[in-house]
Enzyme design. Structure first.
Site, PDB file in Angstrom:
ATOM      1  N   GLU A  19      25.448  -5.356   2.217  1.00 31.78           N
ATOM      2  CA  GLU A  19      26.207  -4.127   1.979  1.00 31.78           C
ATOM      3  C   GLU A  19      26.086  -3.573   0.565  1.00 31.78           C
ATOM      4  O   GLU A  19      26.244  -2.364   0.351  1.00 31.78           O
ATOM      5  CB  GLU A  19      27.682  -4.386   2.319  1.00 31.78           C
ATOM      6  CG  GLU A  19      27.904  -4.361   3.814  1.00 31.78           C
ATOM      7  CD  GLU A  19      28.997  -5.302   4.324  1.00 31.78           C
ATOM      8  OE1 GLU A  19      29.878  -4.818   5.031  1.00 31.78           O
ATOM      9  OE2 GLU A  19      28.942  -6.506   4.030  1.00 31.78           O
ATOM     10  N   GLN A  23      17.026  -5.625   3.520  1.00 29.08           N
ATOM     11  CA  GLN A  23      18.446  -5.323   3.647  1.00 29.08           C
ATOM     12  C   GLN A  23      18.876  -4.223   2.682  1.00 29.08           C
ATOM     13  O   GLN A  23      19.597  -3.298   3.045  1.00 29.08           O
ATOM     14  CB  GLN A  23      19.269  -6.586   3.384  1.00 29.08           C
ATOM     15  CG  GLN A  23      19.291  -7.566   4.527  1.00 29.08           C
ATOM     16  CD  GLN A  23      20.036  -7.009   5.717  1.00 29.08           C
ATOM     17  OE1 GLN A  23      21.243  -6.856   5.694  1.00 29.08           O
ATOM     18  NE2 GLN A  23      19.308  -6.659   6.760  1.00 29.08           N
TER      19      GLN A  23
END
Length: 745
Positions: free
Chosen positions: A712, A645
């Site tokens: 994020e 990620q």
């Protein structure tokens, strides 16, 4: 067999084999009998009215079943609704085929339904539209005088307005010995996940539908369809077990879902509508923004004043807002602050959240401003941040539930070799390349949403979990299985996480880096409840060794209930089920954030990125040769999927800084590079040495698992670190993203 404990282990994706072999089915791939195919027609003007439509040639084509426009669309139940889905911003939701008005270029204005996709697409090209055009505005910079405060609405809960001013900014700034000011602009970006948007609607009869949809929220799509078409909530089932990327574009239902359901209900047939790549540029995007910042410090480097004013783009019909200007005061304890945020309504589609919305744009400006301030002070940029480090949230005065940002700074700096940096811009070279080092801070909210999970212990002693969440490619299925394995004491292969189905218990959409904390906490809650029920059943068995034994003296391990003091004294789940003669034991539980406890704390993930760039002396071309990002996100459930990620976020940071922009022709009101040939994204040759560090951050307050999302946070610091490295290499401040080589010539 995977050995316990599972949490914290780098387990490979459990669905990985399905994906690489092609057996994983996506929304547009399900084999449905008697299927019709829809193709959407989009407007070629930006604003005005449709005055005439000629469908004769298209209707005459063999295989065309129906053509829907505003003139013959079926009546639906939604036209009085303000909100049709959970993620709708304030305003009036866009209604495809509602009337003859055109609100933006590329607006869907017709649907052709045919026996095959090729016929539908060809027939769409034969429809002739006549328009009456009107004047439009699509440029942000020429229309700044039209800026307004964002309207308040449901979205305000997740996206609060900027904090109120503190102290006297103007006085503090004007009297400061060291001050900097700059303007930053960000181009439009479009999401472009690999899988394009598709909806396959299976007409079950009597108003019942089964829908295979590309979405980040099965229940959100279910709500949308039921609300819009006046159907009973339980008669709409949305399935989305595999999603080929979302990045925020699937938080709201896209217009192909409306079109496919409309056609299916009207024709009483199975219908699939898939958007092509150009049509992926006709709905939401990361908005263009302009930001003006002024920072000041005393001679010792203490930041004394911060002003951040931002203007973002929204549509003419909804007020989409971001948290753009608030981040600096969550990091740096300046006593004098002024933050302002406005919107300009343009004749464009409403923007949609795109990975780290607001955060990546706002932090680029903030961290470039901090870098410039460091040079004015003749101070190391890292030392300036450590000098202004705050253990509490300066914007609220509340402590963070945890904050290991300082550890991120120090570990990443050491791994990167920051101490080898010559601070003088343009002083470091490698052959014909100028070499630059840059760093920046990242921050993102640590969200947790309510979620409900159903757990079943089968007669074989295995565990099945049910939840409606999707998996947009992040490894959700894997980490949820790991969490459950540790909680109940089973191997991964004995657990099934059944998800991606709106019939399953409630889940919010997958976004905001929140699903692991949200659904994961619900898994812990429901498994605890299930264990109570299992133990109660086990105690009721004749001759049970657990009668009279306190709960705290019993453990669940290796698929069995056992005494802590003597693990040989155990009863397997399978034996329990055989002895009680029941087919299953079930539990259902809702979990959510502990609002009362957390109201006294601030919640955030943090990161620090260090970047090296090479800039060709003659050509001005820029290469990110290496980068290190350290992340503080509490407990890491799976270092392998989490690292993936963060790496993906870092690559997107390179893309935002150097490549990615949608070019808008303001005279036409149209995006000119609506394809992946001209919308530039990084390729393998652009990506070099990237490294990820996870700080050792223990958080006993944030949730029962001590976890924060990582989807994020790896993106937020990268663009600023790259821009700062380019300045260090060249001595040129480029404050417009993306930075192309021509700006350095």
């Amino acid at each position: 067999m995977t050995k316990l404990p599972s949490v914290g282990q780098p387990v490979s994706r459990l669905e990985g084999r399905q994906k690489v072999t092609g057996s994983a089915k996506y929304a547009g791939e399900y084999n449905v009998p008697n299927l019709l195919y829809g193709y959407v027609v989009n407007s070629t003007i930006t604003k005005g009215k449709i005055t005439a439509i000629d469908t004769a040639a298209a209707k005459a084509l063999k295989g065309v079943e129906a053509i829907f426009t505003h003139q013959n669309r079926p009546s639906t139940a939604w036209f009085d609704m303000q909100y049709a889905d959970m993620d709708a911003p304030p305003g009036t939701v866009f209604k495809p085929l509602h009337d003859n008005k055109i609100k933006f270029n590329g607006q869907p204005i017709a649907l052709v339904v045919a026996e095959d996709f090729e016929t539908a697409r060809y027939a769409a090209s034969l429809i002739k539209f006549e328009y009456e055009e009107e004047a439009f505005i699509t440029g942000l910079i020429p229309n700044l005088d039209k800026a307004h405060e964002p309207k308040k609405g449901l979205a305000t809960m997740l996206k609060p307005p900027p904090p109120p001013p503190t102290g006297d900014f103007e006085k503090a700034y004007n009297s400061a010995p060291v001050k900097v000011a700059a303007q930053y602009t960000h181009a439009t970006e479009h999401h472009n996940p690999l899988e394009m948007y598709a909806s396959t609607v299976v007409y079950e009869g009597k108003g019942k539908l089964t829908i295979y949809d590309k979405t980040q929220g099965t229940i959100n799509s279910q709500l949308f369809v039921a609300n819009v078409f006046g159907l009973h909530f339980k008669d709409v089932r949305v399935l989305s077990p595999f999603v080929g990327g979302g990045f925020g574009s699937g938080l709201r239902p896209q217009y192909q879902l409306f079109m496919a359901v409309m056609a299916s209900l009207e024709l009483k047939r199975n219908v699939r509508v898939t958007l092509d790549r150009a049509q992926m540029f006709t709905f939401g995007h990361r908005p263009q923004t302009i930001q003006n910042l002024k920072f000041a410090a005393d001679a010792e480097g203490n930041v004394t004043a911060m002003n951040h004013t931002g203007v973002g783009e929204t549509s003419s019909y909804e007020d989409y807002a971001e948290i753009l200007v608030s981040w600096s005061h969550m990091l740096y304890p300046a006593k004098n602050t002024l933050f302002e945020y406005d919107l300009v309504s343009l004749d464009l589609p409403t923007p949609i959240d795109m990975r780290a919305p607001g955060g990546v744009s706002g932090m680029h400006a903030i961290e470039c401003m901090m870098d410039e301030l460091a040079y004015e002070l003749k101070m190391d940029p890292l030392q300036l941040r450590l000098k202004n480090y705050s253990e509490t949230d300066p914007s609220t005065g509340k402590p963070f539930t945890s904050k290991a940002l300082k550890q991120c700074y120090l570990e990443a700096a050491e791994k990167f070799g920051w101490n080898e940096r010559n601070p003088e811009p343009g002083s470091m070279q490698r052959g014909n390349k100028l070499v630059g080092y840059g760093m920046a801070t990242g921050i993102w909210d640590a969200y947790q949403f309510p979620a409900r999970v159903k757990a079943i212990l089968t007669k074989e002693g295995k565990l099945i979990l049910h939840n409606a969440t999707t998996d947009i490619g992040t490894g959700t299925m894997t980490v949820m299985t790991q969490i459950a394995a540790d909680e109940i004491g089973l191997q991964l292969e004995d657990i099934t996480f059944d998800y991606g189905d709106s019939k399953k218990p409630f889940s919010m959409f997958q976004g905001g880096s929140a699903i692991t904390a949200s659904t994961g906490a619900a898994i812990v809650a429901v498994v605890k409840e299930l264990k109570k029920k299992i133990l109660k059943k086990a105690r009721g068995i004749d001759g049970s060794p657990f009668k009279g034994i306190k709960d705290e003296d019993i453990i669940f391990k290796d698929g069995a209930i056992a005494l802590k003091s003597d693990t040989n004294l155990a009863l397997s789940f399978k034996d329990v089920m055989a002895l009680i003669k029941e087919p299953e034991i079930k539990a259902k539980k809702m979990a959510g954030p502990d609002i009362l406890k957390l109201k006294n704390y601030s919640k955030a993930t943090h990161s620090a990125s260090f970047v090296e760039v090479e800039v060709d002396k003659e050509l001005g071309t820029i290469t990110v040769t290496r980068a290190v990002t350290a992340v503080a996100a509490g407990r890491i459930i799976n270092p392998k999927t989490a690292r993936s990620q963060v790496l993906g976020s870092m690559i997107w940071g390179i893309s935002k800084a150097l490549h990615e922009e949608t070019i808008l022709d303001e005279n036409l009101g149209k995006y000119m590079n609506a394809n992946l040939g001209e919308y530039h994204i990084p390729v393998h040759a652009d990506i070099h040495e990237l490294d990820v560090i996870f700080a050792d951050e223990k958080d006993e307050l944030i949730n029962e698992l001590g976890i924060k999302g990582v989807g994020e946070i790896g993106l937020v610091a990268m663009p600023a670190a790259i821009a700062n490295a380019i300045y260090h290499a060249t001595g040129k401040r480029i404050n417009t993203l993306p930075i192309h080589f021509d700006k350095l010539l």
